[in-house]
Design an enzyme around this catalytic site. Structure first.
Site, mmCIF file in Angstrom:
data_model
loop_
_atom_site.group_PDB
_atom_site.id
_atom_site.type_symbol
_atom_site.label_atom_id
_atom_site.label_comp_id
_atom_site.label_asym_id
_atom_site.label_seq_id
_atom_site.Cartn_x
_atom_site.Cartn_y
_atom_site.Cartn_z
ATOM 1 N N GLY A 12 4.905 4.443 -3.812
ATOM 2 C CA GLY A 12 4.576 3.812 -4.808
ATOM 3 C C GLY A 12 3.229 3.566 -4.996
ATOM 4 O O GLY A 12 2.160 3.941 -4.993
ATOM 5 N N CYS A 13 3.481 1.801 -4.762
ATOM 6 C CA CYS A 13 1.832 0.796 -5.187
ATOM 7 C C CYS A 13 0.749 1.219 -4.078
ATOM 8 O O CYS A 13 -0.314 1.477 -3.971
ATOM 9 C CB CYS A 13 2.151 -0.143 -5.018
ATOM 10 S SG CYS A 13 3.394 -0.824 -6.175
#
Length: 213
Positions: A152-153
């Site tokens: 994700g991030c």
């Protein structure tokens, strides 16, 4: 023509190593308590717990070498008015609203003197923040990134890092995800196209070398 993935990637020149710079910084992405509390829908299990230990080591090594340490956090207004489509897409992001214990930095990591905390509302540490301008002013040329989650991030930050002109290293042991599959797949893809994968030891030794020159 039948060729393996390894042969195809080798022919394209993927996984080529970069020339690392002389002024590194460490970016630790979103080590929020939400990923460590079993009652949270964002709980990341052992993958996130293992990453935390390495993130603590990386932060200590960077400070010892005089390299900047930059944390990021996701923080929303109560109700998510500043969260836009990302907040609407992922209901669990409500656990990262301001004032909630699950939004705060996990125990074991802390923002020390000279460290920075970048607050964001979207996956990348660069999107909608002052991170790029701050790093450019510091004359940083290489980023060592660890954080949560790998798929994700961390991945979003990695792509924006190289897109912003920084040599990008992923501290693979300081990255965590809920399952090995997404974790390993995204490490592989980042290594192929955007970053060099490094161990905690390699990253620490690199920063120490930079400090000595």
């Amino acid at each position: 023509m039948n060729e393996t993935l390894e042969e195809n990637y080798a022919r394209a020149g993927y996984h080529a190593r970069q020339r690392w710079g002389a002024r590194p910084a460490v970016v630790l992405v979103d080590f929020a308590r939400a990923y460590f509390e079993e009652s949270s829908p964002l709980f990341g299990g052992e993958g996130c717990r293992a990453a935390l230990g390495h993130a603590i080591q990386l932060a200590a090594a960077a400070r010892a070498a005089g390299a900047p340490v930059i944390f990021t956090e996701v923080k929303y207004q109560p109700g998510g008015a500043d969260g836009g489509a990302f907040y609407a897409k992922v209901p669990a992001l409500a656990y990262l609203e301001a004032g909630k214990d699950t939004q705060r930095l996990v125990e074991g990591l802390s923002v020390g003197p000279g460290d920075l905390m970048i607050t964001k509302q979207y996956p990348s540490a660069f999107f909608g923040t002052s991170l790029a301008a701050t790093l450019q002013f510091m004359k940083v040329d290489t980023l060592i990134i660890g954080g949560l989650t790998t798929s994700g991030c961390v991945r979003a930050t990695c792509i924006d890092s190289i897109s912003s002109g920084f040599v990008t290293l992923i501290a693979k042991e300081a990255c965590g995800d809920r399952e090995p599959g997404p974790h390993e797949a995204n490490l592989f893809d980042m290594s192929a196209k955007y970053a060099d994968l490094v161990t905690t030891g390699e990253a620490s030794a690199y920063m120490e070398t930079c400090a000595a020159t």
